[in-house]
Design an enzyme around this catalytic site. Structure first.
Site, PDB file in Angstrom:
ATOM      1  N   SER A 236       0.766  -1.108   0.024  1.00 12.48           N
ATOM      2  CA  SER A 236       0.010   0.002  -0.033  1.00 12.48           C
ATOM      3  C   SER A 236       0.992   1.242  -0.032  1.00 12.48           C
ATOM      4  O   SER A 236       1.812   1.269   0.527  1.00 12.48           O
ATOM      5  CB  SER A 236      -0.995   0.091   1.259  1.00 12.48           C
TER       6      SER A 236
ATOM      7  N   TYR B 142      -2.317  -1.391  10.266  1.00 10.20           N
ATOM      8  CA  TYR B 142      -2.235  -1.644   9.006  1.00 10.20           C
ATOM      9  C   TYR B 142      -0.991  -1.275   8.220  1.00 10.20           C
ATOM     10  O   TYR B 142      -0.404  -2.138   7.410  1.00 10.20           O
ATOM     11  CB  TYR B 142      -3.700  -1.029   8.361  1.00 10.20           C
TER      12      TYR B 142
END
Length: 251
Positions: free
Chosen positions: A143, A156
């Site tokens: 990400s 995360y």
């Protein structure tokens, strides 16, 4: 362009929805035999099985809870049996996310996200090693949050950063065996969850995040699949230890 992927064997974790589904279907259309897995039964599982059957090839959609080490071991054993002891492409796509203020982040939630996003990827790779050979490609879905940092997603983001470090280290360790490890770092991608939003919310999100990209729009699962397929091909045979952004030039 024909990437000459026909006949290759791939395992894509978490491939019944979203980005993973896009990768699975694109690979299947390119002639790759694909095994993917899911945690819970749903219409997504059944519909993917139907689409793969219509596409043709040796495809399997298997149930496996990747938070359970024993089930990971069983998944890789079964994949090896299906593909005759060989995997050309491994895609670590399965993951989870939650949005929690850091001061309220419990040990239980930290552990849950870490287990699914990092420990599972580590175990999948480790169990896949006997199936990976010269020219094999391992791609982990990362990400752009690693670079940007996003409030309420510290846990995360930490897991996605861990995948970068893991891949870079493995690229060095297994480079002599010509096994490649890379990360594809995603921006905002239009998945089922995006399309389930009310139209007004969808338009607002597309406008807000699209404006942050150089291309002025959100990405699609097929565009992520394109990068993964390139990394699986011989065109990328000298590409390893890298993080490749598929983000539309987001900033």
């Amino acid at each position: 362009m024909d990437l000459e992927l026909k006949g290759k064997k791939a395992l894509v974790t978490g491939g019944t929805r979203g980005v993973g589904r896009g990768i699975v279907l694109a690979l299947a259309r390119a002639g790759v035999d694909v095994v993917t897995c899911y945690q819970n039964d749903s219409e997504y599982v059944a519909s993917l099985e139907r689409e793969l059957k219509e596409t043709g090839g040796n495809h399997h959609v298997l149930r496996a809870d990747l938070s359970d080490a024993a089930q990971i071991s069983a998944l890789l054993e079964r994949t090896g049996e299906i593909f005759g002891g060989r995997i050309d492409l491994l895609v670590n796509n399965a993951g989870t996310i939650s949005h929690i203020p850091y001061a309220e982040l419990s040990v239980e939630e930290w552990t849950r996200v870490l287990t699914t996003n990092v420990t599972a990827a580590h175990l999948v790779i480790q169990h896949a090693l006997p199936l990976l050979g010269e020219g094999s490609s391992v791609v982990s879905i990362g990400s752009k949050a690693v670079e940007a940092g996003i409030p309420l997603r510290s846990h995360y983001t930490a897991t996605k950063a861990a995948l970068v470090g893991l891949s870079r280290s493995l690229a060095k360790e297994f480079g002599p065996q010509q096994i490649r490890f890379n990360v594809v770092a995603l921006g905002v991608i239009e998945t089922e969850n995006f399309h389930k939003m009310p139209q007004e919310q969808r338009e607002l999100m597309a406008q807000r995040y699209g404006a942050k990209t150089a291309l002025g729009r959100l990405g699609t699962p097929d565009e992520v699949a394109g990068a993964v397929m390139w990394l699986a091909s011989d065109l990328a045979r000298y590409v390893t230890g890298n993080t490749i952004g598929v983000d539309g030039g987001i900033s």
